[in-house]
Write an enzyme that holds these catalytic residues in place. Structure first.
Site, PDB file in Angstrom:
ATOM      1  N   HIS A 294       0.840  -1.198   0.000  1.00 18.07           N
ATOM      2  CA  HIS A 294       0.000   0.000   0.000  1.00 18.07           C
ATOM      3  C   HIS A 294       0.873   1.244   0.000  1.00 18.07           C
ATOM      4  O   HIS A 294       2.079   1.167   0.264  1.00 18.07           O
ATOM      5  CB  HIS A 294      -0.952  -0.003   1.204  1.00 18.07           C
ATOM      6  CG  HIS A 294      -0.264   0.192   2.521  1.00 18.07           C
ATOM      7  ND1 HIS A 294       0.209  -0.857   3.275  1.00 18.07           N
ATOM      8  CD2 HIS A 294       0.043   1.309   3.212  1.00 18.07           C
ATOM      9  CE1 HIS A 294       0.777  -0.384   4.381  1.00 18.07           C
ATOM     10  NE2 HIS A 294       0.695   0.923   4.359  1.00 18.07           N
TER      11      HIS A 294
ATOM     12  N   SER B 117       0.833   4.893   1.749  1.00 20.67           N
ATOM     13  CA  SER B 117       0.181   5.687   2.798  1.00 20.67           C
ATOM     14  C   SER B 117       0.049   7.144   2.384  1.00 20.67           C
ATOM     15  O   SER B 117       0.954   7.719   1.765  1.00 20.67           O
ATOM     16  CB  SER B 117       0.991   5.627   4.096  1.00 20.67           C
ATOM     17  OG  SER B 117       0.969   4.326   4.621  1.00 20.67           O
TER      18      SER B 117
ATOM     19  N   TYR C 299       4.200  13.437   6.511  1.00 20.03           N
ATOM     20  CA  TYR C 299       5.587  13.906   6.519  1.00 20.03           C
ATOM     21  C   TYR C 299       5.795  15.001   5.477  1.00 20.03           C
ATOM     22  O   TYR C 299       5.167  15.006   4.428  1.00 20.03           O
ATOM     23  CB  TYR C 299       6.537  12.734   6.230  1.00 20.03           C
ATOM     24  CG  TYR C 299       6.370  11.623   7.228  1.00 20.03           C
ATOM     25  CD1 TYR C 299       7.031  11.659   8.454  1.00 20.03           C
ATOM     26  CD2 TYR C 299       5.530  10.543   6.962  1.00 20.03           C
ATOM     27  CE1 TYR C 299       6.853  10.643   9.386  1.00 20.03           C
ATOM     28  CE2 TYR C 299       5.349   9.525   7.896  1.00 20.03           C
ATOM     29  CZ  TYR C 299       6.018   9.586   9.100  1.00 20.03           C
ATOM     30  OH  TYR C 299       5.833   8.589  10.023  1.00 20.03           O
TER      31      TYR C 299
ATOM     32  N   PRO D 295       6.809  14.622   1.723  1.00 19.24           N
ATOM     33  CA  PRO D 295       6.401  13.215   1.722  1.00 19.24           C
ATOM     34  C   PRO D 295       7.275  12.378   0.793  1.00 19.24           C
ATOM     35  O   PRO D 295       7.700  12.851  -0.260  1.00 19.24           O
ATOM     36  CB  PRO D 295       4.960  13.263   1.196  1.00 19.24           C
ATOM     37  CG  PRO D 295       4.891  14.520   0.402  1.00 19.24           C
ATOM     38  CD  PRO D 295       5.853  15.481   1.020  1.00 19.24           C
TER      39      PRO D 295
ATOM     40  N   HIS E  18       5.668   5.765  -1.013  1.00 20.72           N
ATOM     41  CA  HIS E  18       6.368   4.500  -1.267  1.00 20.72           C
ATOM     42  C   HIS E  18       5.468   3.333  -0.904  1.00 20.72           C
ATOM     43  O   HIS E  18       4.448   3.501  -0.223  1.00 20.72           O
ATOM     44  CB  HIS E  18       7.647   4.432  -0.427  1.00 20.72           C
ATOM     45  CG  HIS E  18       7.364   4.416   1.040  1.00 20.72           C
ATOM     46  ND1 HIS E  18       7.160   5.565   1.780  1.00 20.72           N
ATOM     47  CD2 HIS E  18       7.190   3.379   1.922  1.00 20.72           C
ATOM     48  CE1 HIS E  18       6.906   5.245   3.033  1.00 20.72           C
ATOM     49  NE2 HIS E  18       6.912   3.916   3.142  1.00 20.72           N
TER      50      HIS E  18
ATOM     51  N   SER F 247       6.190  -0.505   0.939  1.00 22.51           N
ATOM     52  CA  SER F 247       7.222  -1.272   1.637  1.00 22.51           C
ATOM     53  C   SER F 247       7.164  -2.733   1.209  1.00 22.51           C
ATOM     54  O   SER F 247       6.091  -3.319   1.120  1.00 22.51           O
ATOM     55  CB  SER F 247       7.029  -1.170   3.155  1.00 22.51           C
ATOM     56  OG  SER F 247       7.176   0.168   3.571  1.00 22.51           O
TER      57      SER F 247
END
Length: 193
Positions: free
Chosen positions: A56, A58, A138, A141, A144, A146
């Site tokens: 996924h 985020s 963030y 940003p 990504h 994982s």
């Protein structure tokens, strides 16, 4: 008296970093990516990592909401992204990212094409987070997905994926048309128009 100390949640060494409290629902917003073929290409190079079952991307940090906030939060996100159209993304490169608590490091694939569309979605989600007095994503940003994780950062940084396998993954295009919101064990989806 309840013990709210963080405890290991499984046998992998992964620890709960936020103590469990009643009526606190871990919530985050994300896109799912069907990564089955790509995972097969990469899995033989990642045997030292704990695999991540579903890929996924985020758009929010994990935040904690009260039960009475759950439904209104989903409605707010739905309203915020109501003018967002489906779009394509592709991945550009691998990166090692470490969580805020420095307890786990992740082998990730960072977004190339589609970054700007993800950024626009994230900005809308950030507005909802501010409305609910929650931390925003963030800045800047690094969108990504994982692939796997390890407790030790060196385990992640030591992985070398051959250029041919990486090129196969980065040449693929993924179509994002549905946004997801996970709230504890509840999963909601919002179709993009």
């Amino acid at each position: 008296m309840p013990n709210n100390e963080p405890k290991p949640s499984d046998g992998t060494g992964k620890k709960r970093t936020v103590p469990h409290t009643n009526n606190s629902w871990a919530t985050y917003v994300y896109f799912q990516v069907d990564f089955t073929d790509e995972k097969e290409k990469l899995s033989s190079y990642c045997t030292s990592l704990e695999p991540i079952p579903e890929q996924h991307i985020s758009l929010s940090r994990t935040v904690y909401l009260k039960h009475r906030q759950l439904e209104p939060f989903v409605t707010s996100v739905r309203t915020a992204i109501q003018n967002t159209k489906p779009f394509d993304i592709s991945f550009a490169q691998t990166a090692c990212l470490t969580n805020d608590e420095n307890t786990r490091s992740f082998l990730t694939l960072e977004i190339g094409n589609g970054y700007n569309q993800l950024l626009e979605c994230m900005k809308e989600v950030d507005k909802v987070m501010q409305e609910y007095k929650q931390p925003t994503f963030y800045n800047p940003p690094r969108f990504h997905t994982s692939i796997g994780w390890a407790l030790d950062k060196d385990t992640v940084t030591s992985i070398e994926i051959p250029q041919s396998s990486l090129a196969y993954v980065t040449s693929r295009v993924f179509y994002l048309s549905r946004l997801y919101i996970k709230q504890g064990h509840l999963i909601h989806h919002i179709d993009l128009q």
